[in-house]
Design a protein around this motif. Sequence first.
Motif, PDB file in Angstrom:
ATOM      1  N   ARG A   1       0.816  -0.947   0.042  1.00  0.00           N
ATOM      2  CA  ARG A   1       0.393   0.059  -0.168  1.00  0.00           C
ATOM      3  C   ARG A   1       0.994   1.768  -0.112  1.00  0.00           C
ATOM      4  NH1 ARG A   1      -3.579  -0.791   5.076  1.00  0.00           N
ATOM      5  NH2 ARG A   1      -1.993  -1.627   6.218  1.00  0.00           N
ATOM      6  N   LEU A   2       2.028   1.065   0.162  1.00  0.00           N
ATOM      7  CA  LEU A   2       3.254   2.315   0.175  1.00  0.00           C
ATOM      8  C   LEU A   2       4.279   2.356  -0.477  1.00  0.00           C
ATOM      9  CD1 LEU A   2       2.952   2.052   4.378  1.00  0.00           C
ATOM     10  CD2 LEU A   2       1.328   3.415   3.079  1.00  0.00           C
TER      11      LEU A   2
ATOM     12  N   ALA B   1       9.608   9.608   3.785  1.00  0.00           N
ATOM     13  CA  ALA B   1       8.129   9.957   3.787  1.00  0.00           C
ATOM     14  C   ALA B   1       7.558   8.690   3.537  1.00  0.00           C
ATOM     15  CB  ALA B   1       7.955  11.261   2.473  1.00  0.00           C
ATOM     16  N   VAL B   2       6.092   8.296   4.404  1.00  0.00           N
ATOM     17  CA  VAL B   2       5.121   7.413   4.524  1.00  0.00           C
ATOM     18  C   VAL B   2       3.743   7.693   3.390  1.00  0.00           C
ATOM     19  CG1 VAL B   2       3.278   5.705   5.559  1.00  0.00           C
ATOM     20  CG2 VAL B   2       5.847   5.842   6.327  1.00  0.00           C
ATOM     21  N   VAL B   3       3.579   7.350   2.112  1.00  0.00           N
ATOM     22  CA  VAL B   3       2.552   7.978   0.738  1.00  0.00           C
ATOM     23  C   VAL B   3       2.336   7.069   0.495  1.00  0.00           C
ATOM     24  CG1 VAL B   3       2.975   9.013  -1.378  1.00  0.00           C
ATOM     25  CG2 VAL B   3       4.921   9.318  -0.178  1.00  0.00           C
ATOM     26  N   LEU B   4       0.812   7.239   0.476  1.00  0.00           N
ATOM     27  CA  LEU B   4      -0.270   6.067  -0.033  1.00  0.00           C
ATOM     28  C   LEU B   4      -0.099   6.008  -1.038  1.00  0.00           C
ATOM     29  CD1 LEU B   4      -2.965   7.394   1.857  1.00  0.00           C
ATOM     30  CD2 LEU B   4      -1.837   5.365   2.389  1.00  0.00           C
ATOM     31  N   ARG B   5       0.458   4.725  -1.673  1.00  0.00           N
ATOM     32  CA  ARG B   5       0.205   4.925  -2.898  1.00  0.00           C
ATOM     33  C   ARG B   5      -0.825   4.816  -3.744  1.00  0.00           C
ATOM     34  NH1 ARG B   5       3.408  -1.128  -4.493  1.00  0.00           N
ATOM     35  NH2 ARG B   5       2.585  -0.436  -6.243  1.00  0.00           N
ATOM     36  N   GLU B   6      -2.135   4.443  -3.676  1.00  0.00           N
ATOM     37  CA  GLU B   6      -3.715   5.054  -4.667  1.00  0.00           C
ATOM     38  C   GLU B   6      -3.349   6.135  -4.829  1.00  0.00           C
ATOM     39  OE1 GLU B   6      -6.480   3.746  -2.304  1.00  0.00           O
ATOM     40  OE2 GLU B   6      -6.078   5.647  -0.669  1.00  0.00           O
TER      41      GLU B   6
ATOM     42  N   THR C   1       5.908   9.376   8.715  1.00  0.00           N
ATOM     43  CA  THR C   1       6.942   8.929   8.101  1.00  0.00           C
ATOM     44  C   THR C   1       7.624   8.189   9.732  1.00  0.00           C
ATOM     45  OG1 THR C   1       8.092  10.570  10.312  1.00  0.00           O
ATOM     46  CG2 THR C   1       7.921  11.931   8.330  1.00  0.00           C
ATOM     47  N   CYS C   2       8.404   7.490   9.086  1.00  0.00           N
ATOM     48  CA  CYS C   2       9.490   6.033   9.097  1.00  0.00           C
ATOM     49  C   CYS C   2      10.733   5.647   8.959  1.00  0.00           C
ATOM     50  CB  CYS C   2       8.408   5.161   9.308  1.00  0.00           C
ATOM     51  SG  CYS C   2       8.437   3.385  10.117  1.00  0.00           S
TER      52      CYS C   2
ATOM     53  N   VAL D   1       6.700   0.086   9.111  1.00  0.00           N
ATOM     54  CA  VAL D   1       8.158  -0.545  10.038  1.00  0.00           C
ATOM     55  C   VAL D   1       8.815  -1.625  10.066  1.00  0.00           C
ATOM     56  CG1 VAL D   1       8.071  -1.633  12.387  1.00  0.00           C
ATOM     57  CG2 VAL D   1       7.050   0.812  12.110  1.00  0.00           C
ATOM     58  N   GLN D   2       7.901  -2.997   9.094  1.00  0.00           N
ATOM     59  CA  GLN D   2       8.667  -4.122   9.004  1.00  0.00           C
ATOM     60  C   GLN D   2       9.336  -3.401   7.215  1.00  0.00           C
ATOM     61  OE1 GLN D   2       4.227  -5.961   8.177  1.00  0.00           O
ATOM     62  NE2 GLN D   2       5.321  -7.133   9.581  1.00  0.00           N
ATOM     63  N   ALA D   3       8.757  -2.509   6.551  1.00  0.00           N
ATOM     64  CA  ALA D   3       9.660  -2.491   5.346  1.00  0.00           C
ATOM     65  C   ALA D   3      11.151  -1.515   5.905  1.00  0.00           C
ATOM     66  CB  ALA D   3       9.019  -1.343   4.374  1.00  0.00           C
ATOM     67  N   ILE D   4      10.837  -1.228   6.801  1.00  0.00           N
ATOM     68  CA  ILE D   4      11.965  -0.302   7.061  1.00  0.00           C
ATOM     69  C   ILE D   4      13.389  -1.188   8.057  1.00  0.00           C
ATOM     70  CG2 ILE D   4      13.198   1.681   8.475  1.00  0.00           C
ATOM     71  CD1 ILE D   4      12.245   2.588   5.944  1.00  0.00           C
ATOM     72  N   MET D   5      12.636  -2.227   8.462  1.00  0.00           N
ATOM     73  CA  MET D   5      13.384  -3.179   9.946  1.00  0.00           C
ATOM     74  C   MET D   5      13.948  -4.089   8.027  1.00  0.00           C
ATOM     75  SD  MET D   5      10.806  -4.709  12.880  1.00  0.00           S
ATOM     76  CE  MET D   5      11.254  -6.016  12.111  1.00  0.00           C
ATOM     77  N   ASP D   6      14.149  -4.131   7.297  1.00  0.00           N
ATOM     78  CA  ASP D   6      14.204  -5.264   6.129  1.00  0.00           C
ATOM     79  C   ASP D   6      15.787  -4.539   5.726  1.00  0.00           C
ATOM     80  OD1 ASP D   6      13.604  -7.842   4.928  1.00  0.00           O
ATOM     81  OD2 ASP D   6      13.624  -5.734   3.422  1.00  0.00           O
ATOM     82  N   VAL D   7      15.380  -2.916   5.168  1.00  0.00           N
ATOM     83  CA  VAL D   7      16.311  -2.091   5.354  1.00  0.00           C
ATOM     84  C   VAL D   7      17.334  -2.585   6.168  1.00  0.00           C
ATOM     85  CG1 VAL D   7      17.929   0.443   4.572  1.00  0.00           C
ATOM     86  CG2 VAL D   7      15.040  -0.076   3.817  1.00  0.00           C
ATOM     87  N   GLY D   8      16.877  -2.025   7.546  1.00  0.00           N
ATOM     88  CA  GLY D   8      17.886  -1.696   8.694  1.00  0.00           C
ATOM     89  C   GLY D   8      18.723  -3.673   8.510  1.00  0.00           C
ATOM     90  N   PHE D   9      17.798  -4.768   8.049  1.00  0.00           N
ATOM     91  CA  PHE D   9      18.718  -5.982   8.577  1.00  0.00           C
ATOM     92  C   PHE D   9      19.280  -6.782   6.862  1.00  0.00           C
ATOM     93  CE2 PHE D   9      15.404  -6.913  12.193  1.00  0.00           C
ATOM     94  CZ  PHE D   9      16.765  -6.942  13.455  1.00  0.00           C
ATOM     95  N   ARG D  10      18.912  -6.087   6.506  1.00  0.00           N
ATOM     96  CA  ARG D  10      19.357  -6.949   4.607  1.00  0.00           C
ATOM     97  C   ARG D  10      19.828  -6.088   4.760  1.00  0.00           C
ATOM     98  NH1 ARG D  10      16.689 -12.019   4.426  1.00  0.00           N
ATOM     99  NH2 ARG D  10      14.721 -11.871   5.704  1.00  0.00           N
ATOM    100  N   GLY D  11      19.393  -4.847   4.498  1.00  0.00           N
ATOM    101  CA  GLY D  11      20.379  -3.876   3.578  1.00  0.00           C
ATOM    102  C   GLY D  11      21.665  -3.026   4.003  1.00  0.00           C
TER     103      GLY D  11
END
Length: 191
Positions: free
Chosen positions: A20-21, A78-83, A90-91, A123-133
């Motif tokens: 969604r984001l 920035a947290v932006v709605l894709r639609e 922000t996150c 938050v899940q997307a940012i956690m992925d960046v933190g751990f995997r990126g």
Amino acid sequence: MNRDIVLRYFRDPPEITTPRLLLRRLKKTDYRDMYEYACDPNVTRFLTWQPHPNPAWTMRYLAYVATRYRAGEFFDWAVVLRENQKMIGTCGFTSFAYEHNSAEIGYVLNPSYWGQGIALEAVQAIMDVGFRGLNLHRIEAKFILGNERSRRVMEKAGMSFEGYQREAMYILDEYRTIGVCSILFSEYLDK
């Protein structure tokens, strides 16, 4: 973790898409959308900053953010709605402990979008960046006592509640008790 790697990464942070984001760098043109929630005392009640006094203040803040991006020293998206491309919050990372290979996540969302799982998705997307990126070992998040909504986001993201730090922060002329949740890379992999 190498500080220089983090600074290079955040000079031009990548866009991240979720179902969604769109998570992207903040822009000066986001000032109207940001002011919509940043002026609300109900939003800032559990944050470290006061409500924005007017749209011009928000515009100046976003101009400052642009200078921090250029230096690689601003870690929010920035947290932006894709639609509809509306910026609704922000996150990102509030800080890094380079010597410990860890970071703290923070987030804020327009109250019109509370309770829809959007903060969790970001938050899940940012956690992925933190751990995997960024190859972090630990990610934590903090909340002011009473902000159970934020604690639930942290726990739904897989973080464990570690406890409270009594009156650990002096925020807006008051000592506040801070709750801490965290997740380790090994736990993240097990999710």
